[in-house]
Structures are given as structure tokens and as C-alpha cells.
Design a protein around this motif. Structure first.
Motif, PDB file in Angstrom:
ATOM      1  N   THR A  67       0.812  -1.204  -0.097  1.00 45.39           N
ATOM      2  CA  THR A  67       0.004  -0.020   0.100  1.00 45.39           C
ATOM      3  C   THR A  67       0.907   1.303  -0.270  1.00 45.39           C
ATOM      4  O   THR A  67       0.506   2.183  -0.596  1.00 45.39           O
ATOM      5  CB  THR A  67      -1.016   0.091   1.304  1.00 45.39           C
ATOM      6  OG1 THR A  67      -1.870  -1.212   1.256  1.00 45.39           O
ATOM      7  CG2 THR A  67      -1.774   1.144   1.153  1.00 45.39           C
ATOM      8  N   ASP A  68       1.744   1.308   0.762  1.00 43.76           N
ATOM      9  CA  ASP A  68       2.705   2.356   0.911  1.00 43.76           C
ATOM     10  C   ASP A  68       3.400   2.621  -0.653  1.00 43.76           C
ATOM     11  O   ASP A  68       3.627   3.733  -1.004  1.00 43.76           O
ATOM     12  CB  ASP A  68       4.065   2.244   1.670  1.00 43.76           C
ATOM     13  CG  ASP A  68       3.750   2.159   3.211  1.00 43.76           C
ATOM     14  OD1 ASP A  68       2.265   2.627   3.470  1.00 43.76           O
ATOM     15  OD2 ASP A  68       4.337   1.650   3.979  1.00 43.76           O
ATOM     16  N   GLU A  69       3.692   1.567  -1.518  1.00 39.58           N
ATOM     17  CA  GLU A  69       4.255   1.771  -2.675  1.00 39.58           C
ATOM     18  C   GLU A  69       3.389   2.566  -3.425  1.00 39.58           C
ATOM     19  O   GLU A  69       3.615   3.337  -4.303  1.00 39.58           O
ATOM     20  CB  GLU A  69       4.664   0.337  -2.997  1.00 39.58           C
ATOM     21  CG  GLU A  69       5.193   0.342  -4.662  1.00 39.58           C
ATOM     22  CD  GLU A  69       6.571   0.868  -4.908  1.00 39.58           C
ATOM     23  OE1 GLU A  69       6.867   1.586  -5.950  1.00 39.58           O
ATOM     24  OE2 GLU A  69       7.254   1.540  -3.940  1.00 39.58           O
ATOM     25  N   ILE A  70       2.158   1.865  -3.548  1.00 41.19           N
ATOM     26  CA  ILE A  70       1.147   2.421  -4.326  1.00 41.19           C
ATOM     27  C   ILE A  70       0.769   3.708  -4.298  1.00 41.19           C
ATOM     28  O   ILE A  70       0.895   4.527  -5.139  1.00 41.19           O
ATOM     29  CB  ILE A  70      -0.171   1.565  -4.419  1.00 41.19           C
ATOM     30  CG1 ILE A  70      -0.047   0.226  -4.808  1.00 41.19           C
ATOM     31  CG2 ILE A  70      -1.437   2.355  -5.024  1.00 41.19           C
ATOM     32  CD1 ILE A  70       0.208   0.076  -6.312  1.00 41.19           C
ATOM     33  N   VAL A  71       0.785   4.338  -2.964  1.00 36.69           N
ATOM     34  CA  VAL A  71       0.483   5.680  -2.598  1.00 36.69           C
ATOM     35  C   VAL A  71       1.630   6.597  -2.824  1.00 36.69           C
ATOM     36  O   VAL A  71       1.492   7.655  -3.183  1.00 36.69           O
ATOM     37  CB  VAL A  71      -0.010   5.688  -1.041  1.00 36.69           C
ATOM     38  CG1 VAL A  71      -0.327   7.186  -0.543  1.00 36.69           C
ATOM     39  CG2 VAL A  71      -1.468   5.102  -0.747  1.00 36.69           C
TER      40      VAL A  71
END
Length: 225
Positions: A67-71
């Protein structure tokens, strides 16, 4: 003469945490959160589970990192010099599109509000509101309202898309038309408003409607003295 078997080279680059996260995103996008197991991940990476555990402690940490990567990709695409209102719209739409493309992201954003993903979005919105001169007493409420709207509507849109796929509804226009027809058939005395806006339900665009909501909230914030 005895010949030694060729030695297998270590694939350190393929087993970096970044590569593991990318593989997890591929699994999540293809088959959803339940499909993400360390066994499935090891098979995709052609390695053993132990090599993955070296970088990631458990599935929860892996989901958070994905999730951190996508955001982070969304926030990296926001031009720092852009006008604050335009930046807020860009952040909002970027998160909306990210949740649409990666439906599992919406749930993750609310699961651990201390993770970098949510903090990046909150800071991005809040910092622009400060630049716009929103009174200090209203900054937290204003930023929280925008954040809740972005994540809530984005998650709702993703949930509707999943439901449509589960029910094998591939034609969005046909689905909206069916809803609009049902609204048009409601009792005129009991549901006058829904009957009145039925045509708008049939023809609306989700992204445009989402941005209209952002603009409405921003107009309210601008009115704060």
C-alpha cells in the motif's frame, strides 16, 4: 577427471524487498487479498519462503508495504509547484484512481492510519490547506473531511466494481441504466427526488462526480472565516 556441478548464483537483486513488494502487488491485483500467501509469493519469485521472511515479517507487513508503494507513486506524481487547489484535486483523483486500479488499497489505508501511505496523503492535503490560508482552528477538520471523502468514495467505487465483477456485470452503462429505471419507477409521492435525478444516475461519470464532491468540500472550506 571429476567435473564439479555449476554453482547457483545468489539472486540477491531478485529477492530485494522492492521486488517482493512488486510481486505481492501483482498477486493482489490479479486475485485479491486472500490469494496473497507466502507460498504463492515464493512460487512467483522462484525462491523459498525463508528468503522472503528475511525481508518481510508477515502478511500484514507485506500488505502495508504494498500500500505504501502504491500511494508513494501517486504522491511522487504531484508537481510541487502546482497551485494548492489544483494539487489537492490531483492528490484526491490520484488516490481515487489508485484505489480503482488496486481495490485492496482502500481497506489498507484505513487499517493502519499511522502507516506512511495515509500520512503522505494527509500531509499532502493538509499542507496545501495551510498554504491556502485556512484558519488554524479549521485545518484539522478540513483536512480530515477531505481525506475521509477521498478514501471513503474511492473504497465505495472499488467495492461496486468488485460486486459488478462477482455478478459478471461487465457493462457499466447497462447496470446504471437498470438502476435509473428502478428509480424512475419509484412512487412519485415517496421518492420525488430520486425520480427527478434518475436520468443523472444513468449518465453520470464516476470520476467527474468524485471531483465535483471535492470541489463542493473545497468551496465550503473556502467559506470559513
Amino acid at each position: 577427471m571429476k567435473t564439479e556441478p555449476p554453482r547457483t548464483e545468489r539472486r540477491a537483486d531478485a529477492l530485494s524487498k522492492q521486488r517482493i513488494v512488486e510481486a505481492a502487488i501483482e498477486i493482489l491485483d490479479a486475485d485479491g487479498e486472500t490469494a496473497l500467501t507466502f507460498r504463492a509469493l515464493a512460487a512467483r519469485l522462484a525462491t523459498g519462503s525463508g528468503a522472503i521472511y528475511w525481508h518481510v515479517a508477515d502478511k500484514g507487513e507485506l500488505l502495508a508495504a504494498a500500500t505504501d508503494e502504491i500511494v508513494a507513486r501517486v504522491m511522487t506524481g504531484i508537481v510541487p509547484e502546482v497551485e494548492p487547489r489544483a494539487a489537492i484535486r490531483a492528490i484526491a483523483l490520484g488516490v481515487f484512481d489508485a484505489i480503482d486500479a488496486h481495490p485492496w488499497v482502500g481497506a489498507q489505508l484505513t487499517r493502519e492510519p499511522w502507516r506512511p501511505a495515509l500520512l503522505l496523503v494527509f500531509e499532502g492535503i493538509g499542507g496545501r490547506l495551510q498554504t491556502l490560508g485556512v484558519p488554524e482552528r479549521a485545518q484539522f477538520d478540513a483536512a480530515s473531511t477531505l481525506l475521509s471523502y477521498v478514501i471513503g468514495v474511492g473504497g465505495q467505487n472499488a467495492a461496486h466494481a468488485r460486486m459488478a465483477r462477482d455478478e459478471e456485470r461487465t457493462d457499466r452503462s447497462a447496470f446504471l441504466g437498470e438502476v435509473a429505471d428502478r428509480w424512475s419507477a419509484l412512487s412519485a409521492s415517496g421518492y420525488p427526488f430520486l425520480r427527478h435525478v434518475a436520468a443523472q444516475m444513468r449518465d453520470h461519470d464516476d470520476r467527474e462526480q468524485f471531483l465535483a464532491g471535492v470541489d463542493l468540500i473545497m468551496a465550503g472550506i473556502a467559506a470559513i472565516q
